[in-house]
Design an enzyme around this catalytic site. Structure first.
Site, mmCIF file in Angstrom:
data_model
loop_
_atom_site.group_PDB
_atom_site.id
_atom_site.type_symbol
_atom_site.label_atom_id
_atom_site.label_comp_id
_atom_site.label_asym_id
_atom_site.label_seq_id
_atom_site.Cartn_x
_atom_site.Cartn_y
_atom_site.Cartn_z
ATOM 1 N N THR A 125 0.776 -1.126 0.005
ATOM 2 C CA THR A 125 -0.123 -0.153 0.017
ATOM 3 C C THR A 125 0.704 1.208 0.056
ATOM 4 O OG1 THR A 125 -0.154 -0.347 2.369
ATOM 5 C CG2 THR A 125 -1.965 -1.060 1.094
ATOM 6 N N ASN A 126 1.993 1.299 0.609
ATOM 7 C CA ASN A 126 2.790 2.491 1.007
ATOM 8 C C ASN A 126 4.446 1.984 0.586
ATOM 9 O OD1 ASN A 126 0.575 4.157 1.881
ATOM 10 N ND2 ASN A 126 0.723 2.778 3.559
ATOM 11 N N GLY A 206 -0.214 -6.634 5.820
ATOM 12 C CA GLY A 206 -1.386 -7.124 6.180
ATOM 13 C C GLY A 206 -1.174 -7.918 7.550
ATOM 14 N N CYS A 257 -3.399 3.515 6.918
ATOM 15 C CA CYS A 257 -4.089 2.650 7.643
ATOM 16 C C CYS A 257 -4.886 4.001 8.620
ATOM 17 C CB CYS A 257 -3.493 1.807 8.577
ATOM 18 S SG CYS A 257 -1.786 2.385 9.296
ATOM 19 N N LEU A 426 3.031 3.437 12.942
ATOM 20 C CA LEU A 426 2.196 3.924 13.819
ATOM 21 C C LEU A 426 1.891 2.823 14.882
ATOM 22 C CD1 LEU A 426 -0.093 6.164 11.944
ATOM 23 C CD2 LEU A 426 2.240 6.684 12.741
#
Length: 572
Positions: A125-126, A206, A257, A426
């Protein structure tokens, strides 16, 4: 019940395992050299890597979008620059070598020690921004790093690592201090995380990989899911609130997220809030449209359909057969509840928002808690309000460790629009089953040695002022031990305890007669307290194995309810 066995590894798996071992060994050799570098040497290497990758921000963003099919080039460019510039600016003045602090009044000297080789899991995703960030914070802490890319983003991650490694080598970085897997399989990734040369794991990806990181037997910084609620309180600047939420939700297709997932709005300003969303690109779905979207967006495993992840709102609408204006930034579905019966209440990773109307901030507070409990514990939320007292109440009572005020959760949580430490990983703390609630920085990759001088001389005898009258030791009771508790009384006490935890037994002694898993059942991968509660309610047991991740609260509740069955053990 027969024990569940894993399938035999393939040739690719074996190649991936071998590569993981080789990279870990090389990284360990480089680590021994890197640990002896001065602060000036480390800073020169970090500066060189950041300077080399910054001009490539857009090219790497474009490569990531082309390879993964996720996100927006302009937004990924901004994330790459955030990592190479904002994170770099933040870590540049940090002391990570030698004496980092002197506490004069306590006569304590603090000395930095690198944690060791880092195994870094990089998501699809990133991909490029996370790779930039993890390389910078690892080398700043004098930790060699080996990355395991998501298979669908291996090319763009490899390109990013190659640029930074080449720049680092020219500045004096030891060979092997930055490594990355080229043959990526789950087995290879697990081998890397378990390698004895690896000291700590940075897991972003994931839930399967994050759970594997927690099972590797190493310290691990994992990232839980987001599902961030955004509360709009009656005193809010409604226009700005709607815009902030839409900016955050549409940024890079909602891939972060901490991206907004739900809007919770006070009834008193709901009409104005709805109008502002409509004016600024929000599209409110009818009940039928929301049901159509949910059926195609949510998979049977209750995960977002990969075909919609990181895509635009107009793309998603067209795919599911819904006609929306061309300027639509997000699809909005009004819901009445949270949980399995409301599929769109989960983390969606695309520009789709759930929408809730509440009576006041107290009801809004409870609704936000519900949303966080459904897949976002410990992560992020936002409150849009001018009432500092209400803002503080949310800070005191919400199970989220980043509460962003009057700013998009996406940008605020990573420190782009707030004073939080700039980071792409995070922590979700105890609420999310993580070891820390911090935004991860080089500080989390160093250990601190402390040299402590004597302040108070040790004495061989107890000072007179500290003497206390002698008291005779208590004697054992002379009466006979109490009678054993009967089964009826014991069962009653257990039932009362379970009821206090929201796990009241069903009729007909359901806890003891719960349905056992079938002989072909697979062990659960992850169990939280809600899973235990649902299992008790359904009158069934949960099959667990060596790799099952169980939150502490779930373990306490499950063991009390006696619903766990271990793979390979009898079910009764």
């Amino acid at each position: 019940m027969a024990a569940v066995t894993a399938s035999a590894p393939t040739d690719k798996d074996l190649a991936s395992i071998a590569e993981a071992r080789a990279l870990a060994r090389r990284a360990k050799e480089a680590q021994l050299l890197l640990a002896e570098f001065s602060q000036a040497q480390v800073d020169a290497i970090v500066d060189a890597m950041a300077a080399a990758v910054t001009p490539q921000a857009e090219a790497l963003a474009r490569l990531a979008v082309e390879e993964t099919g996720f996100g927006v080039v302009a937004d990924k460019t901004q994330k790459n620059l955030f990592a190479s510039q904002r994170v770099h600016e933040f870590i540049k003045p940090m002391k990570t070598v030698g004496v980092i602090n002197r506490i004069e009044d306590k006569k304590v000297i603090e000395i930095a020690e690198p944690f060791g080789v880092v195994a870094a899991v990089i998501p699809s995703t990133n991909p490029t921004s996370t790779a930039i960030y993890k390389i910078l914070i690892s080398i700043k802490a004098r930790c060699a790093v080996v990355m395991t890319p998501h298979p669908s983003a291996a090319r763009c991650i490899t390109c990013t690592a190659d640029i930074m490694n080449e720049a680092g080598r020219r500045a004096g970085l030891p060979d092997g201090a930055i490594g990355w897997m080229k043959t990526v399989t789950l087995e290879g990734t697990q081998e890397l995380m378990k390698a004895r040369e690896v000291s700590v794991i940075l897991a972003t990806g994931g839930m399967g990989l994050v759970r594997a990181a927690y099972s590797a037997g190493k310290p691990a910084y994992g990232v839980g899911p987001g599902n961030a609620p955004c509360y709009i309180e009656s005193s809010a600047d409604v226009r700005k609130a709607a815009n902030d939420i839409l900016i955050g939700k549409s940024f890079d297709g909602g891939l972060l997220c901490s991206s907004p997932n739900s809007v919770v709005v006070d009834q008193a300003i709901e009409a104005e809030t709805r109008r502002q969303f409509l004016d600024q690109g929000g599209y409110f779905l009818s009940a039928a449209e929301a049901e159509t979207l949910a059926k195609q967006l949510v998979t049977p495993q209750r995960l977002p359909n990969p075909a919609f992840v990181g895509k635009s709102a107009t793309f998603i609408a067209q795919k599911v057969g819904i006609t929306v204006p061309a300027n639509t930034r997000a699809l909005i579905a009004e819901l009445k509840g949270v949980g399995r019966d409301y599929p769109l209440s989960f983390e969606k990773l695309c520009p789709v928002l759930s929408y809730y109307i509440v009576k006041d901030w107290r009801e809004g507070c409870e609704r936000c808690k519900e949303i966080l409990r459904y897949g976002g514990m410990g992560h992020t939320m936002s409150i849009h309000s001018q009432n500092d007292a209400v803002i503080l109440e949310f800070g005191l009572h919400k199970p989220a460790y980043r509460i962003c005020v009057n700013t998009p959760t996406t940008h605020g949580s990573i420190g782009l629009t707030t004073g939080l430490d700039p980071a792409m990983t995070l922590g979700c703390g105890g609420f999310g089953g993580n070891i820390t609630s911090d935004n991860i920085s080089p500080r989390h990759l160093i250990n601190v040695k402390r040299v402590a001088y004597e302040l108070r001389p040790a004495t061989r005898t107890v000072p007179e002022v500290a003497r206390v009258p002698e008291v005779p030791l208590p004697r054992a009771p002379e009466n006979s031990p109490p009678e054993a508790i009967s089964n009826v009384v014991l069962t009653s006490r257990i039932d009362k305890f379970l009821a206090s935890r929201g796990l009241a037994p069903q009729a007909s002694n359901a806890l003891h007669e719960a349905q056992a898993p079938s002989s072909t059942a697979q062990p659960e991968k992850f169990i939280c307290e809600d899973d235990v509660r649902q299992a008790v309610k359904d009158g069934r047991k949960l099959l667990i194995g060596e790799r099952t991740i169980i939150t502490p609260a779930a373990r306490d509740a499950g063991e009390a309810a006696r619903i766990f069955v271990h793979a390979g053990w009898p079910s009764s």
